[in-house]
Design an enzyme around this catalytic site. Sequence first.
Site, PDB file in Angstrom:
ATOM      1  N   HIS A   1       0.928  -1.138  -0.144  1.00  0.00           N
ATOM      2  CA  HIS A   1      -0.080  -0.113   0.064  1.00  0.00           C
ATOM      3  C   HIS A   1       0.939   1.187   0.127  1.00  0.00           C
ATOM      4  O   HIS A   1       1.636   1.288   0.784  1.00  0.00           O
ATOM      5  CB  HIS A   1      -0.849  -0.065   1.204  1.00  0.00           C
TER       6      HIS A   1
ATOM      7  N   TYR B   1      -8.807   5.337   8.046  1.00  0.00           N
ATOM      8  CA  TYR B   1      -9.005   5.474   9.484  1.00  0.00           C
ATOM      9  C   TYR B   1     -10.156   6.946   9.528  1.00  0.00           C
ATOM     10  O   TYR B   1      -9.860   7.922   8.877  1.00  0.00           O
ATOM     11  CB  TYR B   1      -7.579   6.313   9.750  1.00  0.00           C
TER      12      TYR B   1
ATOM     13  N   PRO C   1      -3.514  -0.204  19.238  1.00  0.00           N
ATOM     14  CA  PRO C   1      -3.303  -0.634  17.735  1.00  0.00           C
ATOM     15  C   PRO C   1      -3.426   0.252  16.632  1.00  0.00           C
ATOM     16  O   PRO C   1      -3.101   0.134  15.359  1.00  0.00           O
ATOM     17  CB  PRO C   1      -4.325  -1.879  17.453  1.00  0.00           C
TER      18      PRO C   1
ATOM     19  N   LYS D   1       1.715  -0.394  15.366  1.00  0.00           N
ATOM     20  CA  LYS D   1       3.133  -0.555  15.473  1.00  0.00           C
ATOM     21  C   LYS D   1       3.550  -1.919  16.390  1.00  0.00           C
ATOM     22  O   LYS D   1       4.766  -2.302  16.280  1.00  0.00           O
ATOM     23  CB  LYS D   1       3.488   0.512  16.262  1.00  0.00           C
TER      24      LYS D   1
ATOM     25  N   TYR E   1       4.340   6.122  10.288  1.00  0.00           N
ATOM     26  CA  TYR E   1       3.659   5.170   9.965  1.00  0.00           C
ATOM     27  C   TYR E   1       4.294   4.002   9.101  1.00  0.00           C
ATOM     28  O   TYR E   1       4.146   2.986   9.447  1.00  0.00           O
ATOM     29  CB  TYR E   1       2.299   5.512   9.208  1.00  0.00           C
TER      30      TYR E   1
HETATM   31  P1  RFL Z   1       2.632 -12.233  21.379  1.00  0.00           P
HETATM   32  O1  RFL Z   1       2.193 -12.329  20.133  1.00  0.00           O
HETATM   33  O2  RFL Z   1       1.747 -12.099  22.639  1.00  0.00           O
HETATM   34  O3  RFL Z   1       3.359 -13.705  21.666  1.00  0.00           O
HETATM   35  C1  RFL Z   1       3.631 -13.776  23.245  1.00  0.00           C
HETATM   36  C2  RFL Z   1       3.818 -15.439  23.261  1.00  0.00           C
HETATM   37  O4  RFL Z   1       4.004 -15.899  24.423  1.00  0.00           O
HETATM   38  C3  RFL Z   1       3.364 -16.971  24.958  1.00  0.00           C
HETATM   39  N1  RFL Z   1       3.598 -16.831  26.529  1.00  0.00           N
HETATM   40  C4  RFL Z   1       4.211 -17.841  27.247  1.00  0.00           C
HETATM   41  N2  RFL Z   1       5.031 -18.666  26.810  1.00  0.00           N
HETATM   42  C5  RFL Z   1       5.625 -19.317  27.677  1.00  0.00           C
HETATM   43  N3  RFL Z   1       5.421 -19.341  28.994  1.00  0.00           N
HETATM   44  C6  RFL Z   1       4.702 -18.632  29.682  1.00  0.00           C
HETATM   45  N4  RFL Z   1       4.346 -18.202  30.929  1.00  0.00           N
HETATM   46  C7  RFL Z   1       3.822 -17.754  28.607  1.00  0.00           C
HETATM   47  N5  RFL Z   1       3.140 -16.447  28.751  1.00  0.00           N
HETATM   48  C8  RFL Z   1       2.662 -16.129  27.487  1.00  0.00           C
HETATM   49  C9  RFL Z   1       2.041 -16.443  24.353  1.00  0.00           C
HETATM   50  O5  RFL Z   1       1.098 -17.459  24.304  1.00  0.00           O
HETATM   51  C10 RFL Z   1       2.427 -16.040  23.034  1.00  0.00           C
HETATM   52  O6  RFL Z   1       2.213 -16.842  22.289  1.00  0.00           O
HETATM   53  O7  RFL Z   1       3.778 -11.414  21.685  1.00  0.00           O
HETATM   54  P2  RFL Z   1       5.040 -10.826  20.614  1.00  0.00           P
HETATM   55  O8  RFL Z   1       5.616 -11.905  20.072  1.00  0.00           O
HETATM   56  O9  RFL Z   1       5.915  -9.865  21.304  1.00  0.00           O
HETATM   57  O10 RFL Z   1       4.301 -10.147  19.472  1.00  0.00           O
HETATM   58  C11 RFL Z   1       3.550  -8.922  19.611  1.00  0.00           C
HETATM   59  C12 RFL Z   1       2.301  -8.832  18.635  1.00  0.00           C
HETATM   60  O11 RFL Z   1       1.776 -10.004  18.791  1.00  0.00           O
HETATM   61  C13 RFL Z   1       1.616  -7.636  18.766  1.00  0.00           C
HETATM   62  O12 RFL Z   1       2.216  -6.523  19.184  1.00  0.00           O
HETATM   63  C14 RFL Z   1       0.639  -7.112  17.812  1.00  0.00           C
HETATM   64  O13 RFL Z   1      -0.412  -8.250  17.475  1.00  0.00           O
HETATM   65  C15 RFL Z   1      -0.211  -5.669  17.940  1.00  0.00           C
HETATM   66  N6  RFL Z   1      -1.081  -5.582  16.956  1.00  0.00           N
HETATM   67  C16 RFL Z   1      -0.714  -4.879  15.689  1.00  0.00           C
HETATM   68  N7  RFL Z   1       0.859  -4.516  15.488  1.00  0.00           N
HETATM   69  C17 RFL Z   1       1.124  -4.109  14.453  1.00  0.00           C
HETATM   70  O14 RFL Z   1       2.505  -3.840  14.094  1.00  0.00           O
HETATM   71  N8  RFL Z   1       0.147  -3.817  13.428  1.00  0.00           N
HETATM   72  C18 RFL Z   1      -1.051  -3.960  13.516  1.00  0.00           C
HETATM   73  O15 RFL Z   1      -1.800  -3.842  12.564  1.00  0.00           O
HETATM   74  C19 RFL Z   1      -1.616  -4.588  14.673  1.00  0.00           C
HETATM   75  N9  RFL Z   1      -2.864  -4.807  14.899  1.00  0.00           N
HETATM   76  C20 RFL Z   1      -2.338  -5.735  17.228  1.00  0.00           C
HETATM   77  C21 RFL Z   1      -3.230  -5.360  15.986  1.00  0.00           C
HETATM   78  C22 RFL Z   1      -2.917  -6.515  18.225  1.00  0.00           C
HETATM   79  C23 RFL Z   1      -4.303  -6.594  18.226  1.00  0.00           C
HETATM   80  N10 RFL Z   1      -4.620  -7.419  19.595  1.00  0.00           N
HETATM   81  C24 RFL Z   1      -5.776  -8.707  19.362  1.00  0.00           C
HETATM   82  C25 RFL Z   1      -3.937  -6.990  20.795  1.00  0.00           C
HETATM   83  C26 RFL Z   1      -4.643  -5.590  16.184  1.00  0.00           C
HETATM   84  C27 RFL Z   1      -5.272  -6.144  17.198  1.00  0.00           C
HETATM   85  C28 RFL Z   1      -6.665  -6.780  17.459  1.00  0.00           C
HETATM   86  C1  PHB Z   2      -5.304  -4.754  10.900  1.00  0.00           C
HETATM   87  O1  PHB Z   2      -5.558  -5.031   9.836  1.00  0.00           O
HETATM   88  O2  PHB Z   2      -5.718  -5.671  11.924  1.00  0.00           O
HETATM   89  C2  PHB Z   2      -5.162  -3.351  11.416  1.00  0.00           C
HETATM   90  C3  PHB Z   2      -4.729  -2.434  10.735  1.00  0.00           C
HETATM   91  C4  PHB Z   2      -4.341  -1.163  11.021  1.00  0.00           C
HETATM   92  C5  PHB Z   2      -4.225  -0.808  12.262  1.00  0.00           C
HETATM   93  C6  PHB Z   2      -4.600  -1.747  13.173  1.00  0.00           C
HETATM   94  C7  PHB Z   2      -5.102  -3.173  12.730  1.00  0.00           C
HETATM   95  O3  PHB Z   2      -3.897   0.282  12.763  1.00  0.00           O
END
Ligand code: RFL
Ligand code: PHB
Length: 390
Positions: free
Chosen positions: A72, A201, A294, A298, A383
């Site tokens: 994009h 957005y 989110p 980031k 971004y």
């Molecule tokens: P994770 O992915 O949470 O993985 C951590 C892992 O550790 C495990 N764990 C354990 N393992 C062993 N022993 C224990 N005691 C443990 N406790 C926990 C967990 O089960 C898990 O598997 O962290 P990590 O690897 O640091 O990754 C971070 C990302 O997952 C997170 O920052 C993103 O998903 C955030 N996020 C977004 N980030 C972006 O860069 N772009 C996006 O568009 C974006 N959209 C989002 C998001 C997060 C969202 N949610 C649900 C919070 C959209 C959403 C809806």
């Molecule tokens: C997503 O596609 O899940 C998404 C995209 C942009 C954001 C947050 C989540 O800022």
Amino acid sequence: MRTQVAIIGAGPAGLLLSHLLAADGVESVVLETRSEEYVASRIRAGILEQSSVDLLREVGLGERLDREADPHRGIYLQWPHERHHLDFVDLVGRQVFVYGQTEVQKDLVTAAHARGQQVVYEVSDTALHDLETDRPSVTFTDQDGQEHRLEADVVVGCDGSFGPSRSAIPDGVRQSWERTYDYSWFGILADVPPSTDELIYAWHDDGFALHSMRSSTVSRFYLQVPNGTDVADWSDDRIWDALAVRLGHGLDGWSLATGPITDRSVLPMRSFVQQPMRHGRLFLAGDAAHIVPPTGAKGLNLAVADVALLAPALTALLKGDHAPADAYSDTALRRVWRCTHFSWWMTTMLHTGTDPFDRQLQLSQLRWVATSEAGAAGLAENYAGLRIGF
Ligand code: RFL
Ligand code: PHB
């Protein structure tokens, strides 16, 4: 059990770290509480920054991404009756990619299998020990109820926002900052082609809305809702009506296509930073050290940037060069705070509260960002993402 690097958590931070270390000839074992299938199917992030994509390509994880990710040039920023496109490529020469975290996770799992990486899934009672010595260890119970001690040179906490690693840094040493917000996101996934070519957005009096996507046939949407919202209170009709209104149905003839909803969840929003990101032989990476709301897309990108910095630092440490590992926390935190600010800024600019004065300020700021090249370039630079090592 003994390894060089014990990694707690098999999310994107943990698995990418084990991948980068393996490429440097460093052995690691990854411990994970959930099952492989559960971790791979969690619906989360959707947007990769240019530098995350560059890194994944460099380390051999770019093949499917190059085929399937959707590049994009920018985003749309919108408020009632106006939609503006911000072209990041024109503004700062960088772009972003739509490629779901589920896909990144699948690529990481495939690569881990291919190199015979030891990942122990479904562990419990993970506990960290002797972090201030050069013989730290992690104890855990496997899925058959057997207790184990994993000894290592270094322990890395990649265990996300609820894992035990963060609080293994002593109270007198760690410092943290936190902001909670008055609203949550109601997220849905739907089997419907996106009604837009790039993300929208949208600021709206009823609350923020985001139109994102996963592929040419799957769309992802978010609605600002009050904290404590129950998904059961939102029928499909109510969801589609709210999205159509907030995303500007009728604006220059635009309309929102609807389809079957395949997933729905409510997520609270939080900013959190803990420092230092290293204590003795324990290092933190990803959500274990910091959480962003989110709105700026980031979280995943920060996790990638942390481990891109940490892997060479650990490789050097294991060879006796301590300098990069000593610098890790301060260097990583510079980017963490930049992204923390940007995520807070996007969040507070786009989510509506009750104060009419605040609303006018938000609209003024949105107009400035969307119509001034200087304003737009600031958003675009943040971004599309800073270079790794910033
Ligand atoms: P994770 O992915 O949470 O993985 C951590 C892992 O550790 C495990 N764990 C354990 N393992 C062993 N022993 C224990 N005691 C443990 N406790 C926990 C967990 O089960 C898990 O598997 O962290 P990590 O690897 O640091 O990754 C971070 C990302 O997952 C997170 O920052 C993103 O998903 C955030 N996020 C977004 N980030 C972006 O860069 N772009 C996006 O568009 C974006 N959209 C989002 C998001 C997060 C969202 N949610 C649900 C919070 C959209 C959403 C809806
Ligand atoms: C997503 O596609 O899940 C998404 C995209 C942009 C954001 C947050 C989540 O800022």
